[in-house]
Design a protein around this motif. Structure first.
Motif, short mmCIF file in Angstrom:
data_model
loop_
_atom_site.label_atom_id
_atom_site.label_comp_id
_atom_site.label_asym_id
_atom_site.label_seq_id
_atom_site.Cartn_x
_atom_site.Cartn_y
_atom_site.Cartn_z
N VAL A 195 -18.55 5.20 -12.05
CA VAL A 195 -17.17 5.32 -12.51
C VAL A 195 -16.99 4.44 -13.74
N THR A 196 -16.56 5.05 -14.83
CA THR A 196 -16.43 4.31 -16.09
C THR A 196 -15.06 4.46 -16.75
N ASP A 197 -14.22 5.35 -16.22
CA ASP A 197 -12.90 5.56 -16.81
C ASP A 197 -12.00 6.26 -15.80
N LEU A 255 -10.90 9.32 -10.82
CA LEU A 255 -10.17 10.34 -10.08
C LEU A 255 -11.10 11.37 -9.48
N ASP A 256 -12.13 11.75 -10.22
CA ASP A 256 -13.08 12.74 -9.72
C ASP A 256 -13.87 12.20 -8.53
N THR A 257 -14.36 10.98 -8.65
CA THR A 257 -15.17 10.40 -7.58
C THR A 257 -14.34 10.15 -6.33
N ILE A 258 -13.12 9.65 -6.50
CA ILE A 258 -12.23 9.45 -5.35
C ILE A 258 -11.90 10.80 -4.71
N GLY A 259 -11.62 11.79 -5.54
CA GLY A 259 -11.30 13.12 -5.01
C GLY A 259 -12.44 13.70 -4.19
N ARG A 260 -13.65 13.55 -4.67
CA ARG A 260 -14.80 14.07 -3.93
C ARG A 260 -15.01 13.30 -2.63
N GLY A 261 -14.76 12.00 -2.69
CA GLY A 261 -14.88 11.19 -1.48
C GLY A 261 -13.86 11.60 -0.41
N ASP A 308 -17.19 6.19 5.44
CA ASP A 308 -16.65 6.80 4.22
C ASP A 308 -15.20 6.38 3.97
N ILE A 309 -14.40 6.30 5.03
CA ILE A 309 -13.00 5.90 4.85
C ILE A 309 -12.93 4.50 4.25
N ALA A 310 -13.68 3.57 4.81
CA ALA A 310 -13.65 2.19 4.30
C ALA A 310 -14.18 2.13 2.87
N ARG A 311 -15.26 2.83 2.62
CA ARG A 311 -15.91 2.77 1.30
C ARG A 311 -15.04 3.40 0.22
N VAL A 312 -14.46 4.56 0.50
CA VAL A 312 -13.61 5.22 -0.49
C VAL A 312 -12.32 4.43 -0.68
N ALA A 313 -11.79 3.86 0.39
CA ALA A 313 -10.60 3.02 0.25
C ALA A 313 -10.88 1.84 -0.66
N ASN A 314 -12.05 1.27 -0.54
CA ASN A 314 -12.40 0.15 -1.42
C ASN A 314 -12.57 0.61 -2.86
N LEU A 315 -13.09 1.81 -3.05
CA LEU A 315 -13.19 2.38 -4.39
C LEU A 315 -11.79 2.53 -4.99
N VAL A 316 -10.84 2.99 -4.19
CA VAL A 316 -9.45 3.11 -4.67
C VAL A 316 -8.93 1.73 -5.08
N ARG A 317 -9.19 0.73 -4.27
CA ARG A 317 -8.73 -0.63 -4.56
C ARG A 317 -9.30 -1.10 -5.90
N ALA A 344 -10.56 0.68 -8.37
CA ALA A 344 -10.09 1.50 -9.49
C ALA A 344 -8.66 1.15 -9.88
N ALA A 345 -7.84 0.76 -8.89
CA ALA A 345 -6.46 0.37 -9.19
C ALA A 345 -6.41 -0.95 -9.93
N VAL A 346 -7.26 -1.90 -9.54
CA VAL A 346 -7.26 -3.21 -10.18
C VAL A 346 -7.63 -3.12 -11.66
N VAL A 347 -8.61 -2.27 -11.99
CA VAL A 347 -9.01 -2.14 -13.40
C VAL A 347 -8.16 -1.11 -14.12
N GLN A 348 -7.17 -0.55 -13.41
CA GLN A 348 -6.19 0.37 -13.98
C GLN A 348 -6.80 1.69 -14.44
#
Length: 262
Positions: free
Chosen positions: A109-111, A116-122, A175-184, A186-190
């Motif tokens: 994930v770089t932008d 959004l794509d990676t979170i959506g697939r997760g 997967d729930i924990a891992r994707v939730a952390n990805l969301v966290r 991604a939100a921090v870096v905006q």
């Protein structure tokens, strides 16, 4: 000008002066906070710990990662977040630059688009697993929604409707924990805005409630997917499941209308 008139003028001037100074101080604080949160998003130390039980619950799904983060390396003195901000909010005890490097290395994930794509697939993988589990228990999408009605949670319809995959509770918890952390992260870096992050967390939280009965089951299932070499995460989950001061011990698992059908 009489003495009374002079007093009135002086008092009025003093009140206006105090009011103006108060406005300037408040405006200055708001500006500093906006500048700070602009650099760190919702993960900045100035962002208070959420009081809403549902928001605290969804954030606590990432607690294995938060525990490892909080205990690894020296804290970032520029972002001195507290433990509860990590466990119950979006805070991360490091800089956005370090997080961006981790997102690129671990997720590709770089932008915003890749986030959004990676979170959506997760979330889609989680939905397939969840639907298979519900179908195996003869739980319809309508019945699943009914279980969540008391929480006033808006769940993405796609999470409950569509073909199911392979029902696997261990993978689902992981997967729930891992994707939730990805969301966290991604939100921090905006890469995603807070509203989008909350919506994704709502879906992940709903999936967790429909699949598991409590933190003990969720944590045990997550732990079973860890490799023997993942000692930091194994210790983190063991602490979360047994220590009275852990966020899982302090934040109750929300109640649903019915438990999972066996």
């Amino acid at each position: 000008m009489s003495r009374t008139e002079t007093i009135i003028v002086v008092v009025t001037f003093a009140v206006v002066l105090v009011f103006c100074v108060t406005i300037l101080v408040v405006a200055s604080r708001v500006r500093r906070r906006k500048m700070a949160t602009g650099a760190y998003g919702p993960g900045h130390y100035s962002v208070p710990v959420p009081g809403d039980p549902w928001r605290r619950f969804t954030s606590a799904l990432t607690a294995p990662y938060g525990r490892v983060e909080a205990r690894s390396g020296a804290p970032d003195l520029r972002n001195p977040v507290k433990a509860d901000q990590i466990f119950f909010g979006y805070a991360v005890p490091t800089t956005p630059g370090n997080l961006k490097a981790s997102l690129a290395r671990e997720w590709g994930v770089t932008d915003s688009a890749t986030a959004l794509d990676t979170i959506g697939r997760g979330v889609a993988r989680i939905g397939e697993n969840l639907r298979a589990l519900l179908q195996a228990g003869n739980v319809t999408p309508q019945a699943a929604q009914e279980r969540l009605r008391g929480l006033a949670v808006t769940v993405d319809v796609a999470l409950l409707q569509g073909p199911g995959g392979q029902a696997d509770l261990d993978t689902l918890a992981f997967d729930i924990a891992r994707v939730a952390n990805l969301v966290r992260w991604a939100a921090v870096v905006q890469y995603i805005d807070p509203r989008t992050a909350d919506a994704r967390m709502d879906s992940l939280g709903a999936a967790a409630l429909l699949a598991f009965t409590d933190w003990q089951e969720f944590g045990a299932r997550y732990r079973s997917r860890l490799a023997a070499g993942d000692t930091a995460f194994i210790k983190a989950v063991d602490w979360l499941l047994t220590d009275a001061s852990s966020p899982w011990a302090r934040q109750p698992w929300p109640a649903v209308v019915q438990g999972r059908s066996e």
